[in-house]
Write an enzyme that holds these catalytic residues in place. Structure first.
Site, mmCIF file in Angstrom:
data_model
loop_
_atom_site.group_PDB
_atom_site.id
_atom_site.type_symbol
_atom_site.label_atom_id
_atom_site.label_comp_id
_atom_site.label_asym_id
_atom_site.label_seq_id
_atom_site.Cartn_x
_atom_site.Cartn_y
_atom_site.Cartn_z
ATOM 1 C CE LYS A 57 -2.451 -4.249 2.221
ATOM 2 N NZ LYS A 57 -2.483 -5.474 1.381
ATOM 3 C CB SER A 82 -0.909 0.014 1.231
ATOM 4 O OG SER A 82 -1.593 1.250 1.345
ATOM 5 C CE1 TYR A 93 -4.887 -2.155 4.156
ATOM 6 C CE2 TYR A 93 -3.960 0.032 3.836
ATOM 7 C CZ TYR A 93 -4.389 -1.173 3.314
ATOM 8 O OH TYR A 93 -4.341 -1.387 1.965
#
Length: 226
Positions: A148, A131, A144
């Protein structure tokens, strides 16, 4: 790409997974779709491996065995399975462990199960989905983003570990992908600036093919016009 190549797509029933599947079939590739969801009808010639929890190493092994059992080989693993949650650090029910499991553990288990077959391929490929947001996470993106970043680290470490083999390991780092879910969650945004799933799929399939043999350990930004 040659038509005898076999690719396995984890998370194949999500918006990006479906775009990759469509592009792979258009390119004449043999495809296996691995997903937690079960009961989906597979297009002609596609192996559907449903009901698989990739956070479980045993189930990941069963899935890869099914792929090789059907096609006799595996040339590329596309780790698209993952998850997202926006959550501040003070949230009463932290999602850090869940984000790690859905984004990192799934990829690690899939890779470990697929590696013997990928090493046997003359042009083995692993493509992960990281990401761009993880490079500088904003508010609510800690869990998150950390997960990632783990995918990024896995990609680069694996690339070094596999340099004496045929297998290359790269990752795409998309920004916001233009999906129905993202349009619903961000109704005031301009999706024209986002990344179309078909465009991201094209980059993934390039990294999954023989033509990308000079690339390994790359974290490739795919950020549209954001």
């Amino acid at each position: 790409m040659t038509t005898e190549r076999v690719i396995a797509i984890t998370g194949g029933h999500g918006a990006l997974g479906r775009a990759v599947l469509e592009a792979a079939l258009a390119a004449g590739l043999k495809v296996a779709v691995i997903d937690h969801a079960a009961g989906h009808a597979a297009p002609d010639g596609v192996l559907e491996v449903g009901g698989i929890d990739l956070t479980d190493a045993g189930q990941a092994g069963q899935a890869m065995a099914a792929v090789v059992g059907r096609f006799g080989r595996l040339d590329a693993l596309l780790n698209i399975a993952g998850g997202f949650v926006w959550q501040t650090t003070e949230d009463a029910a932290p999602a850090w462990d869940r984000m790690q499991a859905l984004n990192v553990t799934t990829a690690v288990n899939a890779v470990r199960a697929a590696l013997p077959s990928l090493k046997a391929s003359p042009e083995g490929r692993i493509v992960n989905v990281g990401s761009a947001a993880a490079l500088k996470p904003g508010a609510g993106m800690g869990a998150y983003g950390a997960a990632k970043l783990g995918v990024h680290a896995l990609t680069q470490a694996l690339a070094e570990e596999l340099k004496t083999t045929s297998v290359t390991v790269n990752a795409v780092l998309p920004s916001i992908i233009d999906t129905a879910a993202n349009r619903k969650d961000m109704p005031d945004a301009d999706p024209a600036t986002w990344v179309a799933p078909a465009d991201l799929a094209a980059v993934i399939l390039f990294l999954a093919g023989p033509e990308s043999r000079a690339m390994t350990g790359a974290l490739v930004p795919v950020t549209g016009r954001v």
